[in-house]
Design a protein around this motif. Structure first.
Motif, PDB file in Angstrom:
ATOM      1  N   LEU A 154       0.840  -1.190   0.000  1.00  0.00           N
ATOM      2  CA  LEU A 154       0.000   0.000   0.000  1.00  0.00           C
ATOM      3  C   LEU A 154       0.883   1.252   0.000  1.00  0.00           C
ATOM      4  N   GLY A 155       0.837   1.997  -1.094  1.00  0.00           N
ATOM      5  CA  GLY A 155       1.479   3.303  -1.137  1.00  0.00           C
ATOM      6  C   GLY A 155       0.463   4.359  -0.729  1.00  0.00           C
ATOM      7  N   TYR A 156       0.958   5.486  -0.218  1.00  0.00           N
ATOM      8  CA  TYR A 156       0.012   6.528   0.181  1.00  0.00           C
ATOM      9  C   TYR A 156       0.693   7.892   0.254  1.00  0.00           C
ATOM     10  N   PHE A 157      -0.126   8.933   0.176  1.00  0.00           N
ATOM     11  CA  PHE A 157       0.271  10.314   0.439  1.00  0.00           C
ATOM     12  C   PHE A 157      -0.688  10.889   1.473  1.00  0.00           C
ATOM     13  N   TYR A 158      -0.185  11.659   2.420  1.00  0.00           N
ATOM     14  CA  TYR A 158      -1.051  12.540   3.192  1.00  0.00           C
ATOM     15  C   TYR A 158      -1.439  13.689   2.259  1.00  0.00           C
ATOM     16  N   ASP A 159      -2.675  14.125   2.338  1.00  0.00           N
ATOM     17  CA  ASP A 159      -3.132  15.199   1.459  1.00  0.00           C
ATOM     18  C   ASP A 159      -2.311  16.474   1.647  1.00  0.00           C
ATOM     19  N   THR A 160      -1.763  16.645   2.828  1.00  0.00           N
ATOM     20  CA  THR A 160      -0.975  17.842   3.137  1.00  0.00           C
ATOM     21  C   THR A 160       0.473  17.738   2.657  1.00  0.00           C
ATOM     22  N   GLN A 161       0.869  16.549   2.166  1.00  0.00           N
ATOM     23  CA  GLN A 161       2.267  16.332   1.783  1.00  0.00           C
ATOM     24  C   GLN A 161       2.359  15.684   0.403  1.00  0.00           C
TER      25      GLN A 161
END
Length: 217
Positions: A154-161
């Motif tokens: 699972l890859g992910y980004f925080y919306d703020t980053q």
């Protein structure tokens, strides 16, 4: 060499001479010449500046992405499968348009955390409780390029980053399970910060991967 050339050569033993916009100098015992004044350096067009800035942004993203994914050869495998010379070039060709200079990812749904020849996941449901995220997908392990034993990532980004990709390998979780629950580190983010998620699979080696499937919650 005539008398004038001999005289000039003698003068040049002390260094180059400039006359009427021409510089004379010695090279291998032979008198050479070139224009003394070169034209001003050509300024880059707006399009060239944008292209350079875009390239720089993708290169920065590539370095951070590689740290996040460790030794997974995702883009090396994709480059080999598509005939692209280098893994970073493969990453750029797929994700370059999803990034903006100075901002990072702006088109999260079209960004690909992974590309590959395995069957892509088809997400059927995403649920969230705080920083705990559950994803469910179709059971497609009977398809030719899928196996129930494929590893879950699972890859992910925080919306703020949008310039900081992250990834979690899910040990013991397989395609055939049909779902996975992952604890995303809060990392100092405000509660409820949207998460951009990228589910994908890899085989046991791992040297083959699936395209990632996007979800946001």
């Amino acid at each position: 060499m005539d008398r004038n050339s001999s005289l000039l050569a003698a003068l040049l033993t002390n260094g180059p001479l400039k006359m009427d916009g021409v510089t004379f100098y010695l090279y291998g015992g032979t008198v050479r010449k070139c224009k003394s004044k070169r034209g001003p350096k050509k300024s880059r067009t707006e399009g060239e500046e944008k292209s350079s800035s875009q390239f720089t942004e993708v290169r920065k993203m590539w370095r951070i992405y590689r740290r996040a994914t460790g030794e997974l050869p995702i883009w090396r495998a994709w480059a080999r499968a598509t005939g692209i010379a280098k893994s970073d070039s493969a990453f750029h060709s797929v994700n370059g348009g999803c990034l903006r200079p100075g901002e990072g990812v702006w088109a999260f749904p079209t960004f690909r955390f992974s590309m590959g020849t395995l069957e892509a996941p088809v997400i059927t449901d995403v649920a969230r409780d705080g920083w705990s995220v559950t994803l469910r997908w179709e059971n497609d392990s009977d398809r030719p390029k899928a196996s129930a034993s494929d590893q879950v990532y699972l890859g992910y980004f925080y919306d703020t980053q949008p310039r900081s990709p992250q990834m979690i390998a899910c040990p013991g979780m397989r395609r055939g399970d049909g779902e996975v629950t992952v604890e995303i580190p809060a990392a100092g983010q405000p509660d409820g910060t949207p998460l951009h998620l990228y589910l994908f699979f890899g085989n046991g080696n791992p040297d083959r991967f699936s395209p990632s499937e996007y979800a946001v919650i």
